[in-house]
Design an enzyme around this catalytic site. Structure first.
Site, PDB file in Angstrom:
ATOM      1  N   GLU A  34       0.851  -1.188   0.000  1.00  0.00           N
ATOM      2  CA  GLU A  34       0.000   0.000   0.000  1.00  0.00           C
ATOM      3  C   GLU A  34       0.886   1.238   0.000  1.00  0.00           C
ATOM      4  O   GLU A  34       1.991   1.236   0.532  1.00  0.00           O
ATOM      5  CB  GLU A  34      -0.932   0.011   1.213  1.00  0.00           C
ATOM      6  CG  GLU A  34      -2.040  -1.004   1.113  1.00  0.00           C
ATOM      7  CD  GLU A  34      -3.214  -0.699   2.031  1.00  0.00           C
ATOM      8  OE1 GLU A  34      -3.282   0.396   2.624  1.00  0.00           O
ATOM      9  OE2 GLU A  34      -4.081  -1.582   2.139  1.00  0.00           O
ATOM     10  N   HIS A  95      -4.794   6.863  -1.432  1.00  0.00           N
ATOM     11  CA  HIS A  95      -3.986   5.683  -1.162  1.00  0.00           C
ATOM     12  C   HIS A  95      -4.400   4.518  -2.047  1.00  0.00           C
ATOM     13  O   HIS A  95      -5.412   4.563  -2.730  1.00  0.00           O
ATOM     14  CB  HIS A  95      -3.940   5.325   0.325  1.00  0.00           C
ATOM     15  CG  HIS A  95      -5.197   4.759   0.883  1.00  0.00           C
ATOM     16  ND1 HIS A  95      -6.209   5.534   1.353  1.00  0.00           N
ATOM     17  CD2 HIS A  95      -5.578   3.486   1.056  1.00  0.00           C
ATOM     18  CE1 HIS A  95      -7.180   4.762   1.796  1.00  0.00           C
ATOM     19  NE2 HIS A  95      -6.832   3.510   1.623  1.00  0.00           N
ATOM     20  N   HIS A  97      -4.907   0.344  -2.692  1.00  0.00           N
ATOM     21  CA  HIS A  97      -5.203  -1.002  -2.212  1.00  0.00           C
ATOM     22  C   HIS A  97      -4.748  -1.984  -3.293  1.00  0.00           C
ATOM     23  O   HIS A  97      -5.489  -2.249  -4.239  1.00  0.00           O
ATOM     24  CB  HIS A  97      -6.700  -1.174  -1.977  1.00  0.00           C
ATOM     25  CG  HIS A  97      -7.237  -0.439  -0.801  1.00  0.00           C
ATOM     26  ND1 HIS A  97      -8.586  -0.413  -0.512  1.00  0.00           N
ATOM     27  CD2 HIS A  97      -6.643   0.290   0.177  1.00  0.00           C
ATOM     28  CE1 HIS A  97      -8.796   0.300   0.584  1.00  0.00           C
ATOM     29  NE2 HIS A  97      -7.629   0.745   1.017  1.00  0.00           N
ATOM     30  N   ASP A 108     -10.141   3.559   7.003  1.00  0.00           N
ATOM     31  CA  ASP A 108     -10.259   4.703   6.091  1.00  0.00           C
ATOM     32  C   ASP A 108     -11.394   5.622   6.532  1.00  0.00           C
ATOM     33  O   ASP A 108     -11.246   6.845   6.556  1.00  0.00           O
ATOM     34  CB  ASP A 108     -10.541   4.232   4.658  1.00  0.00           C
ATOM     35  CG  ASP A 108      -9.417   3.415   4.053  1.00  0.00           C
ATOM     36  OD1 ASP A 108      -8.257   3.604   4.453  1.00  0.00           O
ATOM     37  OD2 ASP A 108      -9.718   2.594   3.157  1.00  0.00           O
TER      38      ASP A 108
END
Length: 157
Positions: A34, A95, A97, A108
């Site tokens: 990540e 971000h 995944h 989140d």
């Protein structure tokens, strides 16, 4: 310019294709880990649309894991102060995944609500871009928390 919208209100998010490509490059660099960073931009005069003008990659003190990412803070304040003087503001976070769909996790959601309520961020409607993968293809979803509310999902218009 790519437009993202939701079904419940007239709020829109705008992101240039080259900025999305930049985010994808950061994701490719980390492969199965990540990663993430910051979204910078501005709001239109009627405060109905967020326009993302810059993406910032992960600061050097960020921590990348297979299923976790903790964005570092090294150099962030200085960068945001410079951009603030140019009329560009912290809009939110992005971000990645890896090998997963771009669905907001409970972590989140908690982070976005916390940012929305924080006086340090000065961002009552933070935007979160999550990039995921369906097979090998990148897909993205935006989320917004308005004044600490549950997240509202935005998809490509």
């Amino acid at each position: 310019m790519i437009t993202y919208k939701n079904g419940t209100n007239n709020i829109k998010i705008f992101l240039a294709e080259n900025l999305l490509s930049e985010v994808r490059k950061f994701c490719i660099e980390k492969d199965y880990l990540e990663t993430g960073g910051i979204l910078v931009g501005m709001y239109d005069p009627d405060l109905q649309s967020a326009i993302i003008t810059k993406v910032i990659g992960p600061p050097s003190d960020s921590k990348h894991g297979r299923t976790t990412f903790v964005r570092g803070t090294k150099g962030v304040k200085k960068t945001l102060d410079i951009l603030w003087k140019e009329g560009q503001y912290y809009i939110g976070e992005w971000h990645y995944h890896p090998k997963a769909l771009p669905i907001a996790s409970s972590q989140d959601i908690k982070q976005m609500k916390k940012i929305s309520k924080s006086i340090l961020y000065r961002c009552p409607e933070p935007v979160m871009l999550i990039v995921g993968q369906d097979n090998e293809e990148f897909i993205e979803t935006f989320y917004v928390s308005i004044n600490g509310s549950d997240l509202i999902e935005f998809i490509r218009a």
